[in-house]
Design a protein around this motif. Sequence first.
Motif, PDB file in Angstrom:
ATOM      1  N   TYR A  42       0.828  -1.204   0.000  1.00 37.53           N
ATOM      2  CA  TYR A  42       0.000   0.000   0.000  1.00 37.53           C
ATOM      3  C   TYR A  42       0.867   1.261   0.000  1.00 37.53           C
ATOM      4  CZ  TYR A  42      -4.182  -2.805   0.764  1.00 37.53           C
ATOM      5  OH  TYR A  42      -5.212  -3.696   0.611  1.00 37.53           O
ATOM      6  N   ARG A  43       1.948   1.217  -0.745  1.00 39.04           N
ATOM      7  CA  ARG A  43       2.892   2.332  -0.756  1.00 39.04           C
ATOM      8  C   ARG A  43       2.260   3.622  -1.300  1.00 39.04           C
ATOM      9  NH1 ARG A  43       4.114  -1.646  -4.210  1.00 39.04           N
ATOM     10  NH2 ARG A  43       4.425  -1.234  -6.442  1.00 39.04           N
ATOM     11  N   ARG A  44       1.259   3.506  -2.169  1.00 41.62           N
ATOM     12  CA  ARG A  44       0.592   4.711  -2.659  1.00 41.62           C
ATOM     13  C   ARG A  44      -0.156   5.410  -1.528  1.00 41.62           C
ATOM     14  NH1 ARG A  44      -1.979   3.116  -8.601  1.00 41.62           N
ATOM     15  NH2 ARG A  44       0.029   2.711  -9.654  1.00 41.62           N
ATOM     16  N   ASP A  45      -0.867   4.637  -0.715  1.00 40.14           N
ATOM     17  CA  ASP A  45      -1.562   5.228   0.433  1.00 40.14           C
ATOM     18  C   ASP A  45      -0.567   5.801   1.429  1.00 40.14           C
ATOM     19  OD1 ASP A  45      -4.388   4.902  -0.033  1.00 40.14           O
ATOM     20  OD2 ASP A  45      -4.094   2.744   0.196  1.00 40.14           O
ATOM     21  N   VAL A  46       0.546   5.099   1.631  1.00 40.48           N
ATOM     22  CA  VAL A  46       1.581   5.612   2.532  1.00 40.48           C
ATOM     23  C   VAL A  46       2.118   6.935   1.992  1.00 40.48           C
ATOM     24  CG1 VAL A  46       3.883   5.198   3.487  1.00 40.48           C
ATOM     25  CG2 VAL A  46       2.218   3.333   3.386  1.00 40.48           C
ATOM     26  N   GLY A  47       2.278   7.028   0.669  1.00 42.22           N
ATOM     27  CA  GLY A  47       2.716   8.272   0.056  1.00 42.22           C
ATOM     28  C   GLY A  47       1.722   9.400   0.289  1.00 42.22           C
ATOM     29  N   VAL A  48       0.427   9.088   0.210  1.00 42.88           N
ATOM     30  CA  VAL A  48      -0.610  10.087   0.486  1.00 42.88           C
ATOM     31  C   VAL A  48      -0.504  10.568   1.931  1.00 42.88           C
ATOM     32  CG1 VAL A  48      -3.098  10.447   0.744  1.00 42.88           C
ATOM     33  CG2 VAL A  48      -2.206   9.262  -1.266  1.00 42.88           C
ATOM     34  N   LEU A  49      -0.311   9.645   2.860  1.00 41.97           N
ATOM     35  CA  LEU A  49      -0.222  10.002   4.277  1.00 41.97           C
ATOM     36  C   LEU A  49       0.932  10.961   4.552  1.00 41.97           C
ATOM     37  CD1 LEU A  49      -0.938   6.491   5.831  1.00 41.97           C
ATOM     38  CD2 LEU A  49      -2.375   8.527   6.078  1.00 41.97           C
ATOM     39  N   LEU A  50       1.987  10.857   3.775  1.00 42.99           N
ATOM     40  CA  LEU A  50       3.148  11.712   3.972  1.00 42.99           C
ATOM     41  C   LEU A  50       2.886  13.151   3.517  1.00 42.99           C
ATOM     42  CD1 LEU A  50       6.019   9.301   2.844  1.00 42.99           C
ATOM     43  CD2 LEU A  50       5.329   9.889   5.174  1.00 42.99           C
ATOM     44  N   ARG A  51       1.785  13.368   2.783  1.00 44.72           N
ATOM     45  CA  ARG A  51       1.444  14.720   2.325  1.00 44.72           C
ATOM     46  C   ARG A  51       0.390  15.351   3.230  1.00 44.72           C
ATOM     47  NH1 ARG A  51       1.526  11.871  -2.643  1.00 44.72           N
ATOM     48  NH2 ARG A  51      -0.747  12.001  -2.865  1.00 44.72           N
ATOM     49  N   PHE A  52       0.553  15.163   4.513  1.00 44.35           N
ATOM     50  CA  PHE A  52      -0.432  15.591   5.498  1.00 44.35           C
ATOM     51  C   PHE A  52      -0.761  17.085   5.411  1.00 44.35           C
ATOM     52  CE2 PHE A  52      -2.766  15.414   9.406  1.00 44.35           C
ATOM     53  CZ  PHE A  52      -2.494  16.598  10.064  1.00 44.35           C
ATOM     54  N   THR A  53       0.241  17.913   5.251  1.00 40.72           N
ATOM     55  CA  THR A  53       0.025  19.363   5.299  1.00 40.72           C
ATOM     56  C   THR A  53      -0.649  19.919   4.057  1.00 40.72           C
ATOM     57  OG1 THR A  53       2.269  19.742   4.435  1.00 40.72           O
ATOM     58  CG2 THR A  53       2.003  19.706   6.841  1.00 40.72           C
ATOM     59  N   SER A 103      -2.686  17.907   1.742  1.00 41.88           N
ATOM     60  CA  SER A 103      -3.718  17.056   1.149  1.00 41.88           C
ATOM     61  C   SER A 103      -4.847  16.793   2.137  1.00 41.88           C
ATOM     62  CB  SER A 103      -3.107  15.725   0.694  1.00 41.88           C
ATOM     63  OG  SER A 103      -4.099  14.793   0.334  1.00 41.88           O
ATOM     64  N   ALA A 104      -6.073  17.181   1.752  1.00 47.17           N
ATOM     65  CA  ALA A 104      -7.240  16.898   2.585  1.00 47.17           C
ATOM     66  C   ALA A 104      -7.484  15.390   2.673  1.00 47.17           C
ATOM     67  CB  ALA A 104      -8.464  17.598   2.008  1.00 47.17           C
ATOM     68  N   LYS A 105      -7.197  14.681   1.584  1.00 46.66           N
ATOM     69  CA  LYS A 105      -7.341  13.220   1.581  1.00 46.66           C
ATOM     70  C   LYS A 105      -6.419  12.598   2.614  1.00 46.66           C
ATOM     71  CE  LYS A 105      -6.871   9.177  -1.442  1.00 46.66           C
ATOM     72  NZ  LYS A 105      -6.528   8.707  -2.808  1.00 46.66           N
ATOM     73  N   ALA A 106      -5.194  13.117   2.710  1.00 49.19           N
ATOM     74  CA  ALA A 106      -4.238  12.597   3.682  1.00 49.19           C
ATOM     75  C   ALA A 106      -4.725  12.843   5.103  1.00 49.19           C
ATOM     76  CB  ALA A 106      -2.869  13.243   3.475  1.00 49.19           C
ATOM     77  N   ARG A 107      -5.254  14.028   5.368  1.00 47.57           N
ATOM     78  CA  ARG A 107      -5.722  14.347   6.721  1.00 47.57           C
ATOM     79  C   ARG A 107      -6.924  13.482   7.099  1.00 47.57           C
ATOM     80  NH1 ARG A 107      -4.092  19.466   4.859  1.00 47.57           N
ATOM     81  NH2 ARG A 107      -6.166  20.003   4.094  1.00 47.57           N
ATOM     82  N   HIS A 108      -7.795  13.217   6.130  1.00 48.21           N
ATOM     83  CA  HIS A 108      -8.936  12.340   6.390  1.00 48.21           C
ATOM     84  C   HIS A 108      -8.466  10.930   6.720  1.00 48.21           C
ATOM     85  CE1 HIS A 108     -12.216   9.563   5.001  1.00 48.21           C
ATOM     86  NE2 HIS A 108     -12.900  10.336   5.805  1.00 48.21           N
ATOM     87  N   LEU A 109      -7.491  10.434   5.960  1.00 51.32           N
ATOM     88  CA  LEU A 109      -6.973   9.087   6.185  1.00 51.32           C
ATOM     89  C   LEU A 109      -6.268   9.009   7.529  1.00 51.32           C
ATOM     90  CD1 LEU A 109      -6.852   6.335   4.886  1.00 51.32           C
ATOM     91  CD2 LEU A 109      -4.773   7.012   3.679  1.00 51.32           C
ATOM     92  N   TRP A 110      -5.497  10.056   7.862  1.00 47.05           N
ATOM     93  CA  TRP A 110      -4.853  10.098   9.180  1.00 47.05           C
ATOM     94  C   TRP A 110      -5.894  10.048  10.298  1.00 47.05           C
ATOM     95  CZ3 TRP A 110      -0.378   8.977  10.998  1.00 47.05           C
ATOM     96  CH2 TRP A 110       0.780   9.127  10.223  1.00 47.05           C
ATOM     97  N   GLY A 111      -6.983  10.773  10.125  1.00 45.71           N
ATOM     98  CA  GLY A 111      -8.030  10.765  11.142  1.00 45.71           C
ATOM     99  C   GLY A 111      -8.601   9.379  11.357  1.00 45.71           C
ATOM    100  N   LEU A 112      -8.854   8.672  10.251  1.00 45.57           N
ATOM    101  CA  LEU A 112      -9.383   7.309  10.354  1.00 45.57           C
ATOM    102  C   LEU A 112      -8.386   6.382  11.057  1.00 45.57           C
ATOM    103  CD1 LEU A 112     -11.023   6.836   6.833  1.00 45.57           C
ATOM    104  CD2 LEU A 112     -12.195   7.120   9.029  1.00 45.57           C
ATOM    105  N   LEU A 113      -7.106   6.542  10.759  1.00 45.24           N
ATOM    106  CA  LEU A 113      -6.098   5.687  11.381  1.00 45.24           C
ATOM    107  C   LEU A 113      -5.956   5.991  12.867  1.00 45.24           C
ATOM    108  CD1 LEU A 113      -3.287   5.607   8.654  1.00 45.24           C
ATOM    109  CD2 LEU A 113      -5.022   3.876   9.150  1.00 45.24           C
TER     110      LEU A 113
END
Length: 257
Positions: free
Chosen positions: A62-73, A75-85
Amino acid sequence: MINAVTWGIIQGLTEFLPVSSSGHLVLVPALLSEMGLSVSTPSLAQSAFLHLGTLVAVVFFYRRDVGVLLRFTSSAKARHLWGLLIVGTAPAALGLLVEDLVESAQDSTTAVSVALGFTTAVLVVGQRLGGRTGRLEKAGLRDGWWVGVAQVLAFMPGVSRSAVTITAGMARGLSPEEATRYSFLLAVPAIAAAGVRSMTRMDLAPEALGPDLVGLGVAAVVGYLSIVGLLSVIRRIGLAPFGAYTAALAVVGLYIL
């Protein structure tokens, strides 16, 4: 070394398949011993350390999702995923309260077999929920919280973490593939925390750690292949085959071992 390779194969095959890796790490060595083969059961610390190998597997897959998570500042998608985690991981802190119970269950084939029976029941429910179509991007924090609560059940050896979290995800409306995706991403902080903590309880001398590192590497390779296989089976058939397997293994544990 034979022990470490065996543990790595078991861990890699069963961590992501909804059949309980911790239960297999107890029952398979016991079954092999019944057959005259000398394979010991890993300690709770060694079992947690092996999870680091499967952590490598899921991060790579899931390296693509991990890449999204690294763009926290940015990307709204990243912040949403971080919230779920975060909300899905928070209930796992309760596991610290039952650590002694988990340690004792690790040595009991009966307790593990009963827990596998529970996993079977969860998989039967999951099979009935296979028609959901929701995506993780549309899931709310409340959905993540309930999946996290379900994950707490998997502290008991024999209760499959992926079985309870995938089923809980589908119960909250996610499709089987999206529930599996969330389950595996949710595994990253849980496995990392357990693995790092296990290192504080292990002998880190090179001669002692070497076999465990071999087991970790084997678990990583086999774990990646297991993720690919699980997603293929879920798309085509669902969770039923895994329920049949855990039911059979529970019977073996209760009446043969």
